[in-house]
Design a protein around this motif. Structure first.
Motif, PDB file in Angstrom:
ATOM      1  N   LYS A  82       0.852  -1.201   0.000  1.00 21.58           N
ATOM      2  CA  LYS A  82       0.000   0.000   0.000  1.00 21.58           C
ATOM      3  C   LYS A  82       0.875   1.234   0.000  1.00 21.58           C
ATOM      4  CE  LYS A  82      -3.735  -2.445   2.181  1.00 21.58           C
ATOM      5  NZ  LYS A  82      -2.930  -3.686   2.293  1.00 21.58           N
ATOM      6  N   GLU A  83       2.005   1.108   0.669  1.00 20.54           N
ATOM      7  CA  GLU A  83       2.943   2.230   0.807  1.00 20.54           C
ATOM      8  C   GLU A  83       3.606   2.541  -0.536  1.00 20.54           C
ATOM      9  OE1 GLU A  83       3.543   4.801   3.479  1.00 20.54           O
ATOM     10  OE2 GLU A  83       3.037   2.868   4.393  1.00 20.54           O
ATOM     11  N   LYS A  84       3.743   3.836  -0.807  1.00 15.27           N
ATOM     12  CA  LYS A  84       4.491   4.274  -1.993  1.00 15.27           C
ATOM     13  C   LYS A  84       5.658   5.090  -1.479  1.00 15.27           C
ATOM     14  CE  LYS A  84       0.267   4.551  -4.696  1.00 15.27           C
ATOM     15  NZ  LYS A  84      -0.730   5.405  -5.342  1.00 15.27           N
ATOM     16  N   TYR A  85       6.855   4.788  -1.898  1.00 13.39           N
ATOM     17  CA  TYR A  85       8.051   5.447  -1.359  1.00 13.39           C
ATOM     18  C   TYR A  85       8.597   6.464  -2.348  1.00 13.39           C
ATOM     19  CZ  TYR A  85       7.731   1.661   1.981  1.00 13.39           C
ATOM     20  OH  TYR A  85       7.277   0.801   2.932  1.00 13.39           O
TER      21      TYR A  85
ATOM     22  N   VAL B 256       6.582 -11.842   3.193  1.00 16.79           N
ATOM     23  CA  VAL B 256       7.748 -11.258   2.524  1.00 16.79           C
ATOM     24  C   VAL B 256       8.117  -9.979   3.261  1.00 16.79           C
ATOM     25  CG1 VAL B 256       8.640 -10.364   0.355  1.00 16.79           C
ATOM     26  CG2 VAL B 256       7.008 -12.250   0.328  1.00 16.79           C
ATOM     27  N   THR B 257       9.342  -9.939   3.777  1.00 16.90           N
ATOM     28  CA  THR B 257       9.779  -8.728   4.485  1.00 16.90           C
ATOM     29  C   THR B 257      10.975  -8.121   3.778  1.00 16.90           C
ATOM     30  OG1 THR B 257      11.069 -10.166   5.944  1.00 16.90           O
ATOM     31  CG2 THR B 257       8.940  -9.413   6.771  1.00 16.90           C
ATOM     32  N   TYR B 258      11.026  -6.814   3.803  1.00 20.42           N
ATOM     33  CA  TYR B 258      12.094  -6.047   3.149  1.00 20.42           C
ATOM     34  C   TYR B 258      12.831  -5.230   4.210  1.00 20.42           C
ATOM     35  CZ  TYR B 258       9.528  -6.979  -1.216  1.00 20.42           C
ATOM     36  OH  TYR B 258       8.886  -7.576  -2.280  1.00 20.42           O
ATOM     37  N   SER B 259      14.017  -4.738   3.867  1.00 18.22           N
ATOM     38  CA  SER B 259      14.738  -3.923   4.849  1.00 18.22           C
ATOM     39  C   SER B 259      14.114  -2.544   5.026  1.00 18.22           C
ATOM     40  CB  SER B 259      16.225  -3.827   4.507  1.00 18.22           C
ATOM     41  OG  SER B 259      16.436  -3.583   3.142  1.00 18.22           O
ATOM     42  N   ASN B 260      13.586  -1.956   3.973  1.00 17.89           N
ATOM     43  CA  ASN B 260      12.940  -0.637   4.088  1.00 17.89           C
ATOM     44  C   ASN B 260      11.494  -0.624   3.596  1.00 17.89           C
ATOM     45  OD1 ASN B 260      15.216   1.303   4.889  1.00 17.89           O
ATOM     46  ND2 ASN B 260      16.109   0.165   3.189  1.00 17.89           N
ATOM     47  N   LEU B 261      11.226  -1.381   2.560  1.00 20.58           N
ATOM     48  CA  LEU B 261       9.894  -1.354   1.946  1.00 20.58           C
ATOM     49  C   LEU B 261       8.899  -2.133   2.801  1.00 20.58           C
ATOM     50  CD1 LEU B 261      11.007  -2.032  -1.755  1.00 20.58           C
ATOM     51  CD2 LEU B 261      10.582   0.176  -0.662  1.00 20.58           C
ATOM     52  N   GLU B 262       7.624  -1.883   2.550  1.00 18.75           N
ATOM     53  CA  GLU B 262       6.559  -2.500   3.340  1.00 18.75           C
ATOM     54  C   GLU B 262       6.519  -4.023   3.160  1.00 18.75           C
ATOM     55  OE1 GLU B 262       1.694  -2.011   3.849  1.00 18.75           O
ATOM     56  OE2 GLU B 262       2.743  -0.918   2.282  1.00 18.75           O
ATOM     57  N   ALA B 263       6.306  -4.724   4.263  1.00 13.63           N
ATOM     58  CA  ALA B 263       6.174  -6.187   4.225  1.00 13.63           C
ATOM     59  C   ALA B 263       4.840  -6.554   3.570  1.00 13.63           C
ATOM     60  CB  ALA B 263       6.236  -6.749   5.635  1.00 13.63           C
ATOM     61  N   ILE B 264       4.807  -7.727   2.932  1.00 12.68           N
ATOM     62  CA  ILE B 264       3.579  -8.204   2.307  1.00 12.68           C
ATOM     63  C   ILE B 264       3.282  -9.600   2.846  1.00 12.68           C
ATOM     64  CG2 ILE B 264       2.522  -8.942   0.116  1.00 12.68           C
ATOM     65  CD1 ILE B 264       4.100  -6.715  -1.263  1.00 12.68           C
ATOM     66  N   THR B 265       2.049  -9.785   3.319  1.00 10.11           N
ATOM     67  CA  THR B 265       1.629 -11.082   3.848  1.00 10.11           C
ATOM     68  C   THR B 265       0.455 -11.571   3.024  1.00 10.11           C
ATOM     69  OG1 THR B 265       2.313 -10.433   6.055  1.00 10.11           O
ATOM     70  CG2 THR B 265       0.790 -12.272   5.919  1.00 10.11           C
ATOM     71  N   ILE B 266       0.499 -12.818   2.622  1.00  6.57           N
ATOM     72  CA  ILE B 266      -0.579 -13.382   1.793  1.00  6.57           C
ATOM     73  C   ILE B 266      -1.016 -14.729   2.375  1.00  6.57           C
ATOM     74  CG2 ILE B 266      -1.258 -14.127  -0.516  1.00  6.57           C
ATOM     75  CD1 ILE B 266       1.223 -12.612  -1.587  1.00  6.57           C
ATOM     76  N   LYS B 267      -2.306 -14.874   2.581  1.00  5.88           N
ATOM     77  CA  LYS B 267      -2.861 -16.131   3.036  1.00  5.88           C
ATOM     78  C   LYS B 267      -3.396 -16.850   1.801  1.00  5.88           C
ATOM     79  CE  LYS B 267      -4.442 -18.776   6.424  1.00  5.88           C
ATOM     80  NZ  LYS B 267      -3.490 -19.849   6.354  1.00  5.88           N
ATOM     81  N   VAL B 268      -3.035 -18.110   1.633  1.00  3.62           N
ATOM     82  CA  VAL B 268      -3.465 -18.848   0.437  1.00  3.62           C
ATOM     83  C   VAL B 268      -4.692 -19.700   0.767  1.00  3.62           C
ATOM     84  CG1 VAL B 268      -2.755 -20.410  -1.396  1.00  3.62           C
ATOM     85  CG2 VAL B 268      -1.032 -18.952  -0.289  1.00  3.62           C
ATOM     86  N   GLU B 269      -5.815 -19.316   0.160  1.00  2.64           N
ATOM     87  CA  GLU B 269      -7.072 -20.042   0.424  1.00  2.64           C
ATOM     88  C   GLU B 269      -7.333 -21.063  -0.682  1.00  2.64           C
ATOM     89  OE1 GLU B 269      -9.935 -16.888   0.789  1.00  2.64           O
ATOM     90  OE2 GLU B 269      -9.389 -16.565   2.901  1.00  2.64           O
TER      91      GLU B 269
END
Ligand code: OOG
Ligand code: MG
Length: 260
Positions: free
Chosen positions: A168-171, A246-259
Motif C-alpha cells: 500500500k505504501e508508496k516510497y 515477505v519482508t524487506y529492509s525498508n519497503l513495506e512487508a507483504i503477507t498473503i494467506k493462500v485459500e
C-alpha cells in the motif's frame, strides 16, 4: 508466421490461462522453430484477446532478471510481459482456485514520473525519473506443464503473468534499491533471501532492459505504470493453507494467506 497461426496459438494460450489447464510448451511440437520476434507477436495477440474480453493493461513487467531465476528456470535472458488491472489481488488473500500451479516471488516495483526510452538509456536516467517505488509479490502461473519452457515459450505465454500483490505504501524518498534486502517465508520458514543487486545489479537496470526491448518496437517506458522489475530470489510453489510472508529492509512487508 501467418496471421491465422498467430491468432490460433494466442487463443490456445489464452484458453489455458483463463480456463486454468496446463499445456506442453509450444516448442515441443506445435512450433519447434518459434523465434524471439514471433514469440512477442504471439504475446501481443494474447494481450489483444484479453483486451477484447474487457481486461485493461496496467503495466509491463520484467521477468528473468536475476541469477536466482536463471538458475531455477534454465533461461538466462530478461523478457517482458504485461499485467492487467484484473491481475491485482485485493487484500491479503489469494485463491488456489484462480491458478493452475502458482508460485510467489518477491520483487521491487518502480513507477516513473516521465516517459523514458531508447537503446542508450542508463540506470542514472531511470533513477532521475522515478516517481515512487513499492514492494510487490508476483504470483506467477506458467501455462506450461511443470513450468517447463524455453525463452520463446515463456515470452509467448506473457512471462507466466497471473497475479500480483502490491504494497500500500508508496516510497517517494530515495531508497537504495540495490541494497534493499528481502526474505520470503512460507509458514514461518525462510525459503528464499536476496537483495536488489540480484536484479541485474540494480532494479533500475530492469527498466533499462525494458526500454531497450520496447525501443525495438518504437515504444517507450511510460510514466505512471507500476512496473515489476523481476523476482529477486527463486520463486516458490504455494499450496492451500500457506501463509506467505515477505519482508524487506525498508519497503513495506507483504503477507498473503493462500485459500482454497
Ligand atoms: C517466468 C516469469 C519470470 C520473474 O520475475 O523472473 C518472472 C517464470 O519464471 O515462470 O516474472
Ligand atoms: Mg516476476
Amino acid at each position: 508466421m501467418d496471421k491465422s497461426l498467430i491468432r490460433e496459438t494466442a487463443e490456445y494460450i489464452y484458453k489455458a490461462q483463463t480456463e486454468l489447464f496446463d499445456i506442453p510448451k509450444l516448442t515441443n511440437e506445435k512450433l519447434p522453430n518459434l523465434t524471439f520476434d514471433e514469440a512477442y507477436v504471439i504475446q501481443e495477440e494474447v494481450i489483444k484477446i484479453y483486451e477484447e474480453n474487457g481486461h485493461k493493461v496496467l503495466a509491463p513487467k520484467m521477468g528473468l532478471t536475476s541469477k536466482a531465476k536463471w538458475e531455477q528456470m534454465g533461461v538466462d535472458s530478461p523478457c517482458y510481459g504485461y499485467i492487467f488491472e484484473s491481475s491485482l489481488e485485493e487484500g491479503d488473500t489469494i485463491k488456489m482456485s484462480d491458478y493452475i500451479h502458482p508460485k510467489v516471488e518477491p520483487e521491487i516495483g518502480i513507477v516513473l514520473k516521465n516517459d523514458i526510452g531508447g537503446s542508450d538509456l542508463t540506470v542514472e536516467d531511470v533513477l532521475a525519473n522515478i516517481d515512487y517505488v513499492f514492494s510487490c509479490v508476483e504470483v506467477i502461473d506458467s501455462r506450461y506443464e511443470n513450468f517447463n519452457f524455453t525463452l520463446v515459450d515463456v515470452i509467448a505465454d506473457n512471462t507466466s503473468a497471473a497475479g500480483a500483490v502490491f504494497s500500500k505504501e508508496k516510497y517517494t524518498d530515495e531508497i537504495d534499491l540495490a541494497a534493499e534486502k528481502v526474505t520470503l517465508k512460507i509458514n514461518g520458514e525462510v525459503q528464499e533471501e536476496g537483495d536488489g543487486t540480484a536484479v541485474l545489479g540494480h532494479p533500475a537496470e530492469a527498466i533499462v532492459s525494458l526500454a531497450k526491448l520496447l525501443d525495438e518496437k518504437g515504444q517507450v517506458v511510460k510514466a505512471g505504470q507500476p512496473i515489476m522489475t523481476g523476482g529477486m530470489t527463486g520463486a516458490v510453489l504455494i499450496n492451500e493453507g500457506d501463509l506467505v510472508e515477505v519482508t524487506y529492509s525498508n519497503l513495506e512487508a507483504i503477507t498473503i494467506k493462500v485459500e482454497a
